[in-house]
Design an enzyme around this catalytic site. Structure first.
Site, mmCIF file in Angstrom:
data_model
loop_
_atom_site.group_PDB
_atom_site.id
_atom_site.type_symbol
_atom_site.label_atom_id
_atom_site.label_comp_id
_atom_site.label_asym_id
_atom_site.label_seq_id
_atom_site.Cartn_x
_atom_site.Cartn_y
_atom_site.Cartn_z
ATOM 1 N N GLU A 100 0.897 -1.221 0.013
ATOM 2 C CA GLU A 100 0.069 -0.185 0.038
ATOM 3 C C GLU A 100 0.882 1.361 -0.153
ATOM 4 O OE1 GLU A 100 -3.391 1.923 2.863
ATOM 5 O OE2 GLU A 100 -3.157 -0.220 2.853
ATOM 6 N N ASP A 102 0.303 5.228 0.636
ATOM 7 C CA ASP A 102 -0.640 6.274 1.114
ATOM 8 C C ASP A 102 -0.372 7.776 0.907
ATOM 9 O OD1 ASP A 102 -2.422 3.981 2.031
ATOM 10 O OD2 ASP A 102 -1.518 4.181 4.088
ATOM 11 N N GLU A 104 -2.553 10.595 3.003
ATOM 12 C CA GLU A 104 -3.554 10.819 4.000
ATOM 13 C C GLU A 104 -3.658 12.288 4.383
ATOM 14 O OE1 GLU A 104 -4.759 6.815 6.497
ATOM 15 O OE2 GLU A 104 -2.562 7.933 6.943
#
Length: 290
Positions: A100, A102, A104
């Site tokens: 993953e 990310d 955010e």
């Protein structure tokens, strides 16, 4: 000289076409679909909006899975008091041993800067957070957020400025995300137990709904027919524009940009968090820039 001029013109055209940067963004429905709380995902012309209220957040996902390439999206984050909210844009595979990448975006009280947190999971292991303040207000206009994933590295970019590079260090015995196809996702949700000042500031629901807006959807990546058949994208005889050294390695200018971002806007790097990691993580010992 005329012949050379023609050649250079054609070379520039080939580069633009192969890199995909000149192509306009696709429509939302061509690349994505709502993944949960469909009534909170609204298409408004060229703009798609995700809504968070005290009933639900929302999310969308790509229609296909990919192995290597570049994904980009323009986002205008929640305006005003966004404390407690998180808007995410990320790539992820499936399963407990997933990979993953990310972005955010951690909301804040009115007037305080948004915090951007990036993280990298490899084989289900994350805890590689970095946080920075942006050098602009991401709530007043759309800005482009991109992930460039090749066999050599993962590069996080904001308006084409690199803010993080996670290199392939398999030669040092460090796993790298290269053998799991990923989808592309975005979502907005309430995370007031940790998102703003460590959870001290809670979501003020009187300001709901909280809305993140999206447009200019781009995926220039190798689409896999199934998540188990990766040969189209990972074979040794396959070569794509993101495999070229001039693309998969930062240029001198990009290196200077990354140094500037780290020096002026980074507020947290897991590599220097001795309380969490008394022994410096192995990849931190080898990365020049992370």
């Amino acid at each position: 000289m005329v012949g050379m001029g023609w050649f250079m013109c054609m070379l520039m055209m080939v580069c633009v076409i192969s890199c995909g940067e000149a192509a306009p963004g696709a429509k939302f429905e061509d690349l994505y679909r709502s993944s949960w709380a469909m009534d909170h995902c609204v298409n408004d012309g060229e703009v798609t909006k995700l809504k968070l209220d005290n009933f639900s957040g929302a999310g969308f996902e790509s229609r296909s899975k990919y192995l290597f390439g570049k994904v980009s999206i323009q986002i205008k984050l929640v305006e005003g008091d966004s404390a407690g909210t998180v808007t995410a844009f990320y790539m992820s595979s499936e399963g407990s041993n997933h990979n993953e990448f990310d972005f955010e975006f951690l909301g804040n009280t009115t007037g305080e800067p948004y915090i951007v947190q990036t993280n990298v999971y490899v084989n289900g292991v994350g805890n590689r957070e970095q946080r920075l303040n942006l050098w602009f207000d991401p709530t007043t206009e759309f800005h482009t957020y991109s992930i460039l994933w090749s066999k050599r590295s993962v590069v996080f970019m904001v308006d084409e400025t690199p803010i993080r590079v996670h290199k392939n260090l398999e030669d040092k015995g460090i796993p790298f995300a290269k053998d799991q196809a990923m989808g592309v996702y975005s979502s907005i949700w309430n995370a007031d137990d940790w998102a703003t000042q460590g959870g001290l500031v809670k979501t003020d629901w009187t300001h709901a709904p909280f809305i993140a807006s999206y447009k200019d959807f781009k995926i220039d990546a190798c689409e896999v027919p199934t998540t188990t058949d990766l040969s189209k994208c990972s074979g040794e005889d396959q070569r794509f524009w993101w495999d070229e050294p001039t693309v998969s390695e930062l240029s001198l200018h990009q290196n200077h940009q990354l140094i500037w971002v780290r020096a002026n806007h980074m507020i947290y790097d897991y590599c220097y968090d001795a309380a969490r990691f008394p022994v410096t993580p192995l990849e931190c010992q080898h990365h020049r820039h992370l």
